[in-house]
Design a protein around this motif. Structure first.
Motif, PDB file in Angstrom:
ATOM      1  N   UNK A  27       0.830  -1.207   0.000  1.00 12.25           N
ATOM      2  CA  UNK A  27       0.000   0.000   0.000  1.00 12.25           C
ATOM      3  C   UNK A  27       0.864   1.257   0.000  1.00 12.25           C
ATOM      4  N   UNK A  28       1.952   1.243   0.761  1.00  8.92           N
ATOM      5  CA  UNK A  28       2.854   2.391   0.765  1.00  8.92           C
ATOM      6  C   UNK A  28       3.522   2.571  -0.592  1.00  8.92           C
ATOM      7  N   UNK A  29       3.860   1.456  -1.241  1.00  8.01           N
ATOM      8  CA  UNK A  29       4.454   1.535  -2.576  1.00  8.01           C
ATOM      9  C   UNK A  29       3.492   2.204  -3.545  1.00  8.01           C
ATOM     10  N   UNK A  30       2.244   1.771  -3.517  1.00  6.57           N
ATOM     11  CA  UNK A  30       1.235   2.385  -4.383  1.00  6.57           C
ATOM     12  C   UNK A  30       1.048   3.857  -4.089  1.00  6.57           C
ATOM     13  N   UNK A  31       1.049   4.212  -2.808  1.00  9.46           N
ATOM     14  CA  UNK A  31       0.896   5.605  -2.402  1.00  9.46           C
ATOM     15  C   UNK A  31       2.043   6.459  -2.941  1.00  9.46           C
ATOM     16  N   UNK A  32       3.273   5.984  -2.754  1.00 10.75           N
ATOM     17  CA  UNK A  32       4.428   6.766  -3.191  1.00 10.75           C
ATOM     18  C   UNK A  32       4.480   6.894  -4.711  1.00 10.75           C
ATOM     19  N   UNK A  33       4.221   5.817  -5.412  1.00 12.27           N
ATOM     20  CA  UNK A  33       4.297   5.871  -6.881  1.00 12.27           C
ATOM     21  C   UNK A  33       3.179   6.744  -7.441  1.00 12.27           C
ATOM     22  N   UNK A  34       1.970   6.594  -6.922  1.00 11.76           N
ATOM     23  CA  UNK A  34       0.859   7.426  -7.380  1.00 11.76           C
ATOM     24  C   UNK A  34       1.141   8.904  -7.111  1.00 11.76           C
TER      25      UNK A  34
END
Length: 80
Positions: free
Chosen positions: A33-40
Motif C-alpha cells: 500500500x505504501x508503494x502504491x501511495x508513493x508511486x501514485x
C-alpha cells in the motif's frame, strides 16, 4: 522531488517482495500500500512545498502508529 517519491516507492516495493518471501504477509500488504501511495503521488506533479507537506504528514502518521504499536500492542519482554 517527484523522483524521490519514486525512489521511496522502489524501496518499499523491494521491502514488499522480501517480506512476502519471508511469510510476513500482513506487513507485505502494508508495504505494498505504501508503494502504491508513493508511486501514485510521484506522478501528480505537485510543487516541492506540497511534496514536503505530504511527506511530513506521512511521517507524523507513521510515528504516531509506530508509537501506539510499540506501547500498547507489542508483548512485554519481547514475547518471552
Amino acid at each position: 522531488m517527484d523522483r524521490m517519491f519514486r525512489v521511496c516507492g522502489f524501496w518499499t516495493g523491494i521491502f514488499t517482495v522480501m517480506l512476502y518471501l519471508g511469510d510476513l504477509n500482513k506487513t507485505a500488504l502494508l508495504f505494498l500500500a505504501q508503494t502504491g501511495f508513493f508511486v501514485l503521488l510521484s506522478y501528480l506533479k505537485l510543487s516541492e512545498r506540497m511534496y514536503m507537506y505530504v511527506f511530513g504528514a506521512y511521517l507524523t502518521i507513521f510515528f504516531a502508529g509506530f508509537t501506539y504499536w510499540t506501547t500498547f500492542m507489542m508483548p512485554l519482554g519481547g514475547g518471552h
